[in-house]
Design an enzyme around this catalytic site. Structure first.
Site, mmCIF file in Angstrom:
data_model
loop_
_atom_site.group_PDB
_atom_site.id
_atom_site.type_symbol
_atom_site.label_atom_id
_atom_site.label_comp_id
_atom_site.label_asym_id
_atom_site.label_seq_id
_atom_site.Cartn_x
_atom_site.Cartn_y
_atom_site.Cartn_z
ATOM 1 N N ASP A 137 -3.213 -38.810 22.738
ATOM 2 C CA ASP A 137 -4.110 -39.146 23.853
ATOM 3 C C ASP A 137 -3.551 -38.679 25.192
ATOM 4 O OD1 ASP A 137 -2.026 -40.888 24.118
ATOM 5 O OD2 ASP A 137 -3.243 -42.710 24.235
ATOM 6 N N GLY A 138 -2.388 -37.996 25.161
ATOM 7 C CA GLY A 138 -1.798 -37.475 26.393
ATOM 8 C C GLY A 138 -0.734 -38.363 27.004
ATOM 9 N N HIS A 188 8.528 -25.773 50.156
ATOM 10 C CA HIS A 188 7.567 -24.927 50.867
ATOM 11 C C HIS A 188 7.658 -25.160 52.374
ATOM 12 C CE1 HIS A 188 4.064 -22.439 51.405
ATOM 13 N NE2 HIS A 188 3.449 -23.404 52.056
ATOM 14 N N ASP A 221 3.689 -13.272 55.666
ATOM 15 C CA ASP A 221 2.901 -13.840 56.765
ATOM 16 C C ASP A 221 3.834 -14.396 57.836
ATOM 17 O OD1 ASP A 221 3.826 -16.317 55.796
ATOM 18 O OD2 ASP A 221 2.072 -16.552 54.510
ATOM 19 N N LYS A 242 -1.439 -12.168 57.184
ATOM 20 C CA LYS A 242 -2.217 -12.583 56.022
ATOM 21 C C LYS A 242 -3.277 -13.601 56.415
ATOM 22 C CE LYS A 242 -0.349 -15.424 52.996
ATOM 23 N NZ LYS A 242 0.559 -15.946 51.946
ATOM 24 N N ARG A 260 -6.156 -16.371 54.697
ATOM 25 C CA ARG A 260 -6.685 -17.052 53.528
ATOM 26 C C ARG A 260 -7.970 -17.765 53.947
ATOM 27 N NH1 ARG A 260 -3.933 -18.256 49.014
ATOM 28 N NH2 ARG A 260 -1.943 -17.980 50.090
ATOM 29 N N ASP A 265 9.392 -14.249 49.587
ATOM 30 C CA ASP A 265 8.502 -15.414 49.670
ATOM 31 C C ASP A 265 9.106 -16.538 48.846
ATOM 32 O OD1 ASP A 265 6.347 -16.896 50.488
ATOM 33 O OD2 ASP A 265 4.822 -15.529 49.688
ATOM 34 N N THR A 308 -1.104 -11.660 46.844
ATOM 35 C CA THR A 308 -0.502 -11.291 48.121
ATOM 36 C C THR A 308 0.595 -10.252 47.933
ATOM 37 O OG1 THR A 308 -0.986 -13.454 49.094
ATOM 38 C CG2 THR A 308 0.744 -12.151 50.135
#
Length: 318
Positions: free
Chosen positions: A39-40, A132, A171, A194, A196, A221, A229
């Site tokens: 069932d996960g 990030h 970017d 860049k 988006r 990156d 990209t």
């Protein structure tokens, strides 16, 4: 303290990375198991005592972010209930990191939610690499050790001895990191413009700021998923007279379709790390370098209450 006091465990997608760390330190990988029911539902179990030990759990939030994130929570809870002295969540790649801000109405700051959940589940410390956005560290109330892939990647690229090299940021947002890369390689930097238009994984490179005529280019990156990209920028660099084109990524999140794009592109080679297990990157155009020694060295220093700041520049070899 000695290295034998360290107990490192691997989650379902962190075992290989954890084993490399253990090989570097010279210890055995902690015994554990993960089951996923039909069932996960996810079940985790520690198969050795951790009472009064400092424990390190390795699990990226990568290609299966929802399952991997949930599993981290269960591991934190299991170790705390097993009376571990402290628990450090080692997350080589922190998924949901792009959800670091509320830049439009009625959206969640997902990185903050993940950070709070991991702490509430029992993490005493977080060890990660190339977030990030570095401000994500502020979403945690517990200590965060933020490592960088730059010294590992830079060392490999220097050994390639590429002449007339220019580092290219995709970017403006990644320009600071690109400049750091360029400084470490003692080469100039160029920046892509860049755009988006939506929340999909496709962006258009409109212009390239800087001189790339007759030079070999290294696109840098933190990660790429669709490869759009990278390939678009590579084509733009070729149109502006660049010779050979390479790329360096902190995290290889590339899909099979992205790898196919890269194989059919002007890119000579993509160099990345093993922060995420990704079989899609088994390509002649992709070189994977292990950062497990970097994390292992950080663990040893954290465990021995030593500074890890020197690891921002280099990592010891054993």
């Amino acid at each position: 303290m000695t290295n034998t006091d360290i107990k490192i465990f691997g989650g379902s997608t962190g075992k290989s990375f954890a084993q490399k760390m253990c090989d570097y330190i010279g210890i055995e990988l902690g015994k554990s198991e993960v089951l996923t029911f039909s069932d996960g539902n996810i079940f985790v179990k520690i198969n050795e005592t951790v009472r009064d030990h400092d424990v390190y759990l390795v699990q990226p939030i990568g290609l299966q972010p929802n399952d991997e994130f949930t599993e981290i929570l269960f591991w934190m809870d299991a170790f705390k209930r097993a009376s571990a002295n402290s628990v450090t969540a080692i997350i080589p790649y922190f998924g949901y990191a792009k959800g670091d801000k509320k830049d439009e109405p009625r959206v969640s700051i997902r990185a903050r939610v993940c950070a709070e959940c991991i702490e509430l589940a029992g993490a005493d410390r977080i060890l990660t690499m190339d977030l990030h956005s570095s401000q994500i560290q502020g979403f945690f109330k517990k200590p965060v050790d933020h490592l960088f892939a730059l010294p590992i990647l830079s060392d490999y690229i220097q050994n390639m001895r590429i002449e007339e090299l220019v580092v290219v940021s995709p970017d403006v947002g990644f320009a600071k990191e690109a400049r750091n890369f360029a400084t470490s390689l003692h080469v100039p930097v160029a920046i892509g413009d860049k755009m988006r238009k939506s929340h999909d994984e496709n962006a258009k490179v409109l212009e390239i700021i800087g001189d790339v005529q007759g030079k070999n280019a290294l696109i840098v990156d933190d990660f790429s998923i669709s490869g759009g990209t990278l390939v678009d920028l590579a084509k733009g660099l070729k149109e502006r007279g660049a010779n050979k084109i390479y790329a360096a990524l902190s995290h290889l999140m590339l899909t099979e379709a992205a790898v196919e794009k890269i194989e059919n592109s002007p890119i000579e080679l993509v160099i990345g790390t093993d922060s995420v297990e990704n079989e899609a990157t088994l390509s002649k155009k992709i070189k994977t370098i292990s950062v497990a020694p970097l994390f292992a060295e950080a663990v040893v220093r954290i465990h021995n209450r030593e500074s890890i700041s020197s690891l921002f520049d280099t990592v010891q070899r054993r």
